[in-house]
Design an enzyme around this catalytic site. Structure first.
Site, short mmCIF file in Angstrom:
data_model
loop_
_atom_site.label_atom_id
_atom_site.label_comp_id
_atom_site.label_asym_id
_atom_site.label_seq_id
_atom_site.Cartn_x
_atom_site.Cartn_y
_atom_site.Cartn_z
N LEU A 71 0.86 -1.17 0.00
CA LEU A 71 0.00 0.00 0.00
C LEU A 71 0.90 1.23 0.00
O LEU A 71 1.82 1.34 0.81
CB LEU A 71 -0.91 -0.01 1.23
CG LEU A 71 -2.09 0.95 1.28
CD1 LEU A 71 -3.00 0.77 0.07
CD2 LEU A 71 -2.88 0.76 2.57
N ASP A 72 0.66 2.16 -0.92
CA ASP A 72 1.52 3.33 -1.09
C ASP A 72 1.62 4.15 0.20
O ASP A 72 0.67 4.18 0.99
CB ASP A 72 0.99 4.23 -2.20
CG ASP A 72 1.14 3.61 -3.58
OD1 ASP A 72 2.02 2.74 -3.75
OD2 ASP A 72 0.39 4.01 -4.49
N PRO A 73 2.73 4.88 0.40
CA PRO A 73 2.87 5.72 1.59
C PRO A 73 1.75 6.75 1.75
O PRO A 73 1.33 7.04 2.87
CB PRO A 73 4.23 6.40 1.38
CG PRO A 73 5.00 5.43 0.54
CD PRO A 73 3.99 4.82 -0.38
N ARG A 79 -3.27 4.69 -8.81
CA ARG A 79 -2.62 5.89 -9.35
C ARG A 79 -2.65 5.88 -10.88
O ARG A 79 -2.89 6.90 -11.52
CB ARG A 79 -1.18 5.98 -8.85
CG ARG A 79 -1.08 6.39 -7.39
CD ARG A 79 0.37 6.52 -6.95
NE ARG A 79 1.05 5.23 -6.86
CZ ARG A 79 2.31 5.01 -7.18
NH1 ARG A 79 3.06 6.00 -7.68
NH2 ARG A 79 2.85 3.82 -7.02
#
Length: 308
Positions: free
Chosen positions: A36-38, A203
């Protein structure tokens, strides 16, 4: 120790979550089932000790998200990290037209990953090359989007809802309130609910949705509300990992189940290929205990992994 659903806060990486779990739980054997992206928050599923053998089966689970897509500004990271590289005026948007555009993103498709991603080509991580000013030729990958629902259109991320009913994930006066990244400006924002297959980048979806509407776009915020069987409403904070309700290995696997008799269980544990009409992947149990994960061709079962 079995499986734990953790709630990742903003700005931490998935590896940060694993490291914190290792310290809190006193073991080095911790893995997660999906990055999971920051700048995203939400469910990260942790497999601890012997349950780490489940990661290979759970990392392909589908995921569900709430996504805030900001139109009119594009960034190299495709999210709110910035800086803004492209900017354009957003024409008036019609909800019916938007829903038709969203329908075009449903189903199996090819998606080009973000340059700022952990994908590795020729021994190089894409994000490392991008941060050094370079760019890798990232091939499109097969992904699948199962559901994509427009919750609403708003003049900016700041104006969009952040509090949701955890049962339906619809905007609500009370419920779970999410922290989003600092916005890059006031840009028209679409609030979406998405159900996607493994490997799908939200994204990239934001970028591609903007392109379909004729404007640059980036992901202004992202919350993972479900990973496989695990809902965010059941996840625990990193501060409460030691008190987390744990999920047995068998319940962690999101596959059809085959209840075996003694003979079938014995043959699978011996690595044989017994006759069975199952097609596709399944979990085999005996008396409520996990026996094996198998692949079926409609005639025989092939053991992927067996448990003694």
């Amino acid at each position: 120790m079995p499986v734990i659903a953790a709630d990742k806060p903003l700005h931490l990486t998935s590896h940060d979550v694993v490291n914190r779990a290792r310290r809190a739980l006193g073991t080095k054997r911790v893995g997660h089932t999906g990055t999971l992206d920051p700048l995203a928050t939400g469910v990260v599923v942790l497999c601890v000790d012997d349950s780490t053998k489940l990661v290979q089966f759970m990392e392909h689970d589908t995921k569900e998200y709430l996504a805030w897509v900001s139109l009119g500004a594009g960034t190299p990271t495709l999210d709110a990290e910035g800086p803004i590289e492209q900017q354009a005026e957003v024409p008036p948007l019609d909800e019916d037209h938007l829903r038709e555009v969203l329908k075009g993103f449903l189903g199996p498709q090819q998606q080009i990953p973000p340059q700022y991603s952990a994908i590795q080509i020729g021994g190089q991580r894409a994000y490392a090359v991008a941060r050094a000013g370079g760019q890798l030729d990232l091939p499109a990958r097969d992904v699948e989007i199962h559901e994509l629902e427009l919750i609403g259109m708003f003049p900016s991320v700041q104006a969009a809802p952040r509090t949701f009913d955890p049962q339906s994930w619809t905007p609500a006066a009370a419920g779970l309130t999410f922290t989003l990244p600092e916005p890059l400006g006031e840009f028209p924002t679409l609030l979406l609910r998405a159900h996607v297959g493994s490997g799908t980048y939200l994204r990239s979806l934001a970028r591609d949705l903007g392109a379909a509407l004729g404007v640059p776009a980036h992901l202004g915020g992202l919350v993972r509300t479900r990973a496989g069987r695990y809902s965010l409403r059941d996840a625990v904070s990193l501060e409460n990992l030691t008190e987390a309700p744990t999920i047995p290995d068998l319940d962690a696997l999101d596959f059809p189940r085959i209840e075996a008799d003694e003979r079938l269980a014995r043959e699978l544990r011996q690595g044989k290929r017994p006759a069975h009409p199952q097609r596709g992947r399944a979990v085999v149990t005996l008396g409520g205990e996990l026996v094996a994960v198998v692949d079926g061709d409609g005639e025989h079962l092939k053991v992927v992994r067996a448990w003694a």
